[in-house]
Design an enzyme around this catalytic site. Sequence first.
Site, PDB file in Angstrom:
ATOM      1  N   ASN A 172       0.803  -1.218   0.000  1.00  0.00           N
ATOM      2  CA  ASN A 172       0.000   0.000   0.000  1.00  0.00           C
ATOM      3  C   ASN A 172       0.836   1.267   0.000  1.00  0.00           C
ATOM      4  O   ASN A 172       0.442   2.262  -0.605  1.00  0.00           O
ATOM      5  CB  ASN A 172      -0.898   0.027   1.237  1.00  0.00           C
ATOM      6  N   HIS A 188      -9.706   3.654  -5.855  1.00  0.00           N
ATOM      7  CA  HIS A 188      -9.608   3.354  -4.426  1.00  0.00           C
ATOM      8  C   HIS A 188      -8.215   3.593  -3.858  1.00  0.00           C
ATOM      9  O   HIS A 188      -8.071   3.786  -2.660  1.00  0.00           O
ATOM     10  CB  HIS A 188     -10.027   1.897  -4.207  1.00  0.00           C
ATOM     11  N   ARG A 195       1.527 -10.442  -5.671  1.00  0.00           N
ATOM     12  CA  ARG A 195       0.529 -10.359  -4.606  1.00  0.00           C
ATOM     13  C   ARG A 195      -0.156 -11.713  -4.407  1.00  0.00           C
ATOM     14  O   ARG A 195      -0.490 -12.077  -3.270  1.00  0.00           O
ATOM     15  CB  ARG A 195      -0.485  -9.281  -4.948  1.00  0.00           C
TER      16      ARG A 195
END
Length: 282
Positions: A45, A260, A185
């Site tokens: 992030n 987002h 990921r």
Amino acid sequence: MSDTVVTSDVRVGEYTLRVHRAGRGNAETILFLHGSGPGATGMSNFAGTVAALSDTYDCLVVDQVGWGDSSHPEHTPPGSRLRQNVAACLGLLDELGLERVHLVGNSLGGALALHLLVRAPQRFGRAVLMGAAGAGTATTPSPAMMRLITFYDDPTARSMAELISFMLYDPTLFGDRLGAIAEERLAMAVRPEVERSHRQTFTMAPGAGPGLPEIALKRITNEVLLVHGREDVVVPPEGSEWFARRIPRARLYLLPHCGHWAQIEQAERFQAMTRAFLADAV
């Protein structure tokens, strides 16, 4: 001050937290709180944000309990993940001898930041929340959020790449790197303990969720900046508008052409706004 990221494992009560730190020695500290999702970690992030802000701030990026390389409890009662994370974050500050820090929280990390402000407001300065979860408007998860929640119905690289694209206004942002990012990921997501923790996180007790009662939000005295991508389909921007009307010292920054992941998709604007807000310049 050094911008080198130093990684360590810090024991906090019954948990071990993977902590990444850069800019140690700077006068003010930021604790970064990542969002949820399969394979999410603190650095997935916030790597770019830390690289930009560690010249000025002591930046702490944590894999929360139930994510990444931190502890994955065998049993987590439904709806108790945020309570685990609140206790772990406060314990981490104690272990590191930090009396007061700023908060930057993305998505579920935004909800966690609000819980921390309610639980121990004196431990925190200002808070920046991006696409924060838990608003009273979110009666049912969005279709994109449901794809995140149900990812393990089809845990493939294709599904991961699709999920990442839902986080963005412009899915071409990563260009030909999207496949490699999805594979990286996915490697974290398919670890058995990570999948177990994901399922625990999204198993809620009846009536439970990440939100706080309105009366608790109205008692928050910290300065709060709500950043939201206008085109966010995971957590719609109406959520931050709802928070802005209930948190007394909140302000709202709506980013056009942004989904987002404001800190990734509009990185320079997000970093500039965060610097200005933490310096009390906006």
